[in-house]
Design an enzyme around this catalytic site. Structure first.
Site, short mmCIF file in Angstrom:
data_model
loop_
_atom_site.label_atom_id
_atom_site.label_comp_id
_atom_site.label_asym_id
_atom_site.label_seq_id
_atom_site.Cartn_x
_atom_site.Cartn_y
_atom_site.Cartn_z
N CYS A 1 0.85 -1.19 0.00
CA CYS A 1 0.00 0.00 0.00
C CYS A 1 0.89 1.24 0.00
O CYS A 1 2.01 1.22 0.51
CB CYS A 1 -0.88 -0.02 1.24
SG CYS A 1 -1.92 1.44 1.47
N CYS B 1 -6.76 -3.50 3.91
CA CYS B 1 -6.68 -2.04 3.77
C CYS B 1 -7.31 -1.55 2.48
O CYS B 1 -8.32 -0.85 2.51
CB CYS B 1 -5.24 -1.52 3.88
SG CYS B 1 -5.14 0.26 3.56
N HIS C 1 0.91 -3.10 6.57
CA HIS C 1 -0.30 -3.01 7.41
C HIS C 1 -1.49 -3.66 6.73
O HIS C 1 -2.57 -3.72 7.28
CB HIS C 1 -0.61 -1.54 7.71
CG HIS C 1 -0.94 -0.75 6.49
ND1 HIS C 1 0.03 -0.36 5.58
CD2 HIS C 1 -2.11 -0.34 5.98
CE1 HIS C 1 -0.54 0.27 4.58
NE2 HIS C 1 -1.84 0.29 4.78
N HIS D 1 4.64 6.30 2.60
CA HIS D 1 4.62 7.57 3.33
C HIS D 1 5.50 7.49 4.58
O HIS D 1 6.11 8.49 4.98
CB HIS D 1 3.19 7.96 3.72
CG HIS D 1 2.36 8.45 2.58
ND1 HIS D 1 2.76 9.47 1.75
CD2 HIS D 1 1.13 8.08 2.13
CE1 HIS D 1 1.83 9.70 0.84
NE2 HIS D 1 0.83 8.87 1.04
N SER E 1 0.61 3.81 1.79
CA SER E 1 0.82 4.38 3.13
C SER E 1 2.16 3.96 3.73
O SER E 1 2.80 4.75 4.44
CB SER E 1 -0.31 3.96 4.08
OG SER E 1 -1.54 4.50 3.63
N1 LIG Z 1 -7.37 7.06 4.56
C1 LIG Z 1 -6.99 5.81 4.70
O1 LIG Z 1 -7.50 5.09 5.55
C2 LIG Z 1 -5.95 5.27 3.80
C3 LIG Z 1 -5.68 3.89 3.77
C4 LIG Z 1 -4.76 3.42 2.86
C5 LIG Z 1 -4.10 4.26 2.00
N2 LIG Z 1 -4.35 5.59 2.07
C6 LIG Z 1 -3.72 6.54 1.16
O2 LIG Z 1 -4.40 6.48 -0.08
C7 LIG Z 1 -3.51 6.93 -1.12
C8 LIG Z 1 -3.56 5.93 -2.26
O3 LIG Z 1 -2.94 4.72 -1.88
P1 LIG Z 1 -2.68 3.56 -2.97
O4 LIG Z 1 -2.05 2.43 -2.25
O5 LIG Z 1 -3.89 3.35 -3.77
O6 LIG Z 1 -1.56 4.29 -3.88
P2 LIG Z 1 -1.09 3.98 -5.39
O7 LIG Z 1 0.22 4.60 -5.52
O8 LIG Z 1 -1.26 2.52 -5.65
O9 LIG Z 1 -2.17 4.71 -6.30
C9 LIG Z 1 -2.21 6.09 -6.44
C10 LIG Z 1 -2.75 6.42 -7.83
O10 LIG Z 1 -2.93 7.83 -7.94
C11 LIG Z 1 -2.57 8.22 -9.24
N3 LIG Z 1 -2.30 9.65 -9.22
C12 LIG Z 1 -1.22 10.29 -8.71
N4 LIG Z 1 -1.36 11.63 -8.87
C13 LIG Z 1 -2.55 11.84 -9.49
C14 LIG Z 1 -3.28 12.99 -9.90
N5 LIG Z 1 -2.81 14.21 -9.69
N6 LIG Z 1 -4.48 12.81 -10.49
C15 LIG Z 1 -4.99 11.58 -10.69
N7 LIG Z 1 -4.35 10.46 -10.31
C16 LIG Z 1 -3.15 10.58 -9.70
C17 LIG Z 1 -1.38 7.35 -9.59
O11 LIG Z 1 -1.17 7.26 -10.98
C18 LIG Z 1 -1.81 6.01 -8.97
O12 LIG Z 1 -2.51 5.21 -9.90
C19 LIG Z 1 -2.15 7.08 -0.47
O13 LIG Z 1 -1.94 8.44 -0.13
C20 LIG Z 1 -2.29 6.23 0.79
O14 LIG Z 1 -1.39 6.62 1.79
C21 LIG Z 1 -5.25 6.10 2.93
ZN LIG Z 2 -3.05 0.87 3.34
#
Ligand SMILES: NC(=O)c1ccc[n+]([C@@H]2O[C@H](COP(=O)([O-])OP(=O)(O)OC[C@H]3O[C@@H](n4cnc5c(N)ncnc54)[C@H](O)[C@@H]3O)[C@@H](O)[C@H]2O)c1
Ligand SMILES: [Zn+2]
Ligand SMILES: [Zn+2]
Length: 370
Positions: A40, A167, A61, A45, A42
């Site tokens: 993931c 997650c 996680h 990060h 996160s």
């Molecule tokens: N709130 C929560 O509970 C929670 C839980 C898990 C992950 N997250 C967060 O969610 C986010 C996504 O996680 P993920 O594992 O899917 O990441 P990931 O890297 O797999 O996917 C992110 C996607 O966003 C796209 N992207 C980047 N910039 C962009 C833009 N300006 N416009 C459109 N698309 C864009 C990328 O091409 C990619 O496909 C992360 O910031 C992660 O930390 C939050």
């Molecule tokens: Zn996650």
């Protein structure tokens, strides 16, 4: 016992595979043999220092595994049970758990320290005491976690797919279904369709949205979004905003779910512009902890009665939603097999994150060897 684990020692450095000592389970704790862990954003990060964690820390996680041993007083699971990890523990009795808001359980206070209640760190090694991200640490072959971090699942479910329901799936699906409250006939925009956003697409579709507009600069992500339920896909927010205006006769989207890898004021602004009156902008993606990523015209928010909402774990209640989502998978209403782009061995974890950053994976999964 010994366990091999992927550790972050310093922000900005690559993960190191380290052999650590693991103490046995004490009161209320369980020893889990992890079989699979999802990659993931996160964790990245933490690696990059956007989320300032206590170091050294074992990352991971999103995960699933098998309970090997239980400590005294454990009632939720027994040895041999298959479990999905809940990246926020759920105690069941704090004011949030007691009112159906397990995703903000008070036990989540130490997810960036990665220690068990009482400040106990069962993982030790050359760097002293090692935390486990979200008190899970699924990039370790084994870990001792609190019983409130595990959710028992049916033994016949494939653990490699079940891991995603720790997650990415609940966070994305719940961001649409619960946080945005998608209704039949809605128009929903999802910005960023990685492991989280792809499940927001699935959730929005399942909740009955008429238009599910996926936005991602990467073609492979847009294709996958169309495969799992998006009705439209665009590379940029500008293109999507124009089409949303056409689709809704200018009323704009009912909700926008923001799930980009690194959140920014620009993305929040785009989501805000895509939504119309009473629109909901859901911030699921994360970025540097103290950065001001919400810079919006407040009077427009007022006059259009818009809402900007944070969503943690998709507002899910893990003990209810994890089994529920797996039931939807079994019924064919939720796609999981299609979400895993590639699997990796634990010692390939850095390569997995290189691939994530290069945009190759919808979700990469570590398959543990024991
Ligand atoms: N709130 C929560 O509970 C929670 C839980 C898990 C992950 N997250 C967060 O969610 C986010 C996504 O996680 P993920 O594992 O899917 O990441 P990931 O890297 O797999 O996917 C992110 C996607 O966003 C796209 N992207 C980047 N910039 C962009 C833009 N300006 N416009 C459109 N698309 C864009 C990328 O091409 C990619 O496909 C992360 O910031 C992660 O930390 C939050
Ligand atoms: Zn996650
Ligand atoms: Zn609680």
């Amino acid at each position: 016992m010994k366990t091999r684990a992927a550790v972050v020692y310093e922000p900005g450095k690559r993960l190191e595979i380290e052999e650590l000592d693991l103490d046995g389970p004490r009161d209320g704790e369980v020893l889990v043999r992890y079989t699979h862990a999802g990659l993931c954003h996160s964790d990245l990060h933490v690696m990059h220092g956007d989320l300032e964690a206590r170091l050294p820390m074992v990352l991971g996680h999103e995960g699933a595994g098998i309970v090997e041993e239980t400590g005294r007083g454990v009632t939720r699971v027994q040895a041999g049970d298959h479990v999905v990890m809940s990246f926020i523990p759920n105690c069941g009795v704090c004011r949030y758990c007691a009112t159906g808001r397990q995703s903000i359980c008070d036990m989540g206070a130490t997810i960036l320290d990665g220690g068990l209640p009482g400040g106990r760190f069962p993982l030790t090694g050359p760097g002293g005491e090692y935390g486990a991200f979200c008190i899970v640490g699924s990039f370790s072959q084994y870990n001792v976690v609190h019983q409130n971090s595990v959710v028992k699942i049916d033994g016949d479910l494939p653990l490699d797919k079940a891991a995603l329901v720790g997650c990415g799936v609940p966070t994305g699906w719940g961001s649409a279904v619960y946080t945005a409250g998608v209704q039949p006939g809605d128009t929903v925009a999802v910005i960023g369709v990685g492991g989280i956003g792809i499940n927001a697409v699935q959730g929005a579709r399942y909740a009955g949205a008429k238009n599910v507009v996926a936005i991602d600069p990467l073609e492979n992500k847009r294709e996958k979004a169309m495969e799992v339920g998006a009705t439209h896909a665009f590379a940029t927010a500008d293109e999507a905003t124009d089409v949303i205006a056409d689709l809704t006769r200018g009323q704009m989207a009912d909700s926008a779910i923001l799930a980009v890898g690194v959140m920014s004021a620009e993305v929040v602004g785009a989501g805000f512009s895509m939504t119309g009156k009473d629109g909901v902008v859901v911030l699921t993606g994360l970025g540097p902890l103290m950065e001001n990523t919400i810079v919006l015209p407040g009077s427009i928010l007022t006059l259009f009665r818009k809402t900007v909402k944070g969503s943690l774990f998709g507002d899910c209640n893990p003990t209810y939603d994890i089994p529920k989502l797996l039931g939807l998978y079994q019924a064919g209403d939720l796609k999981l097999d299609e979400l895993v782009t590639r699997t990796y061995r634990l010692d390939e974890v850095n390569e997995g994150y290189d691939d994530l950053l290069a945009g190759k994976n919808v979700r990469g999964v570590i398959v543990h060897e024991h």
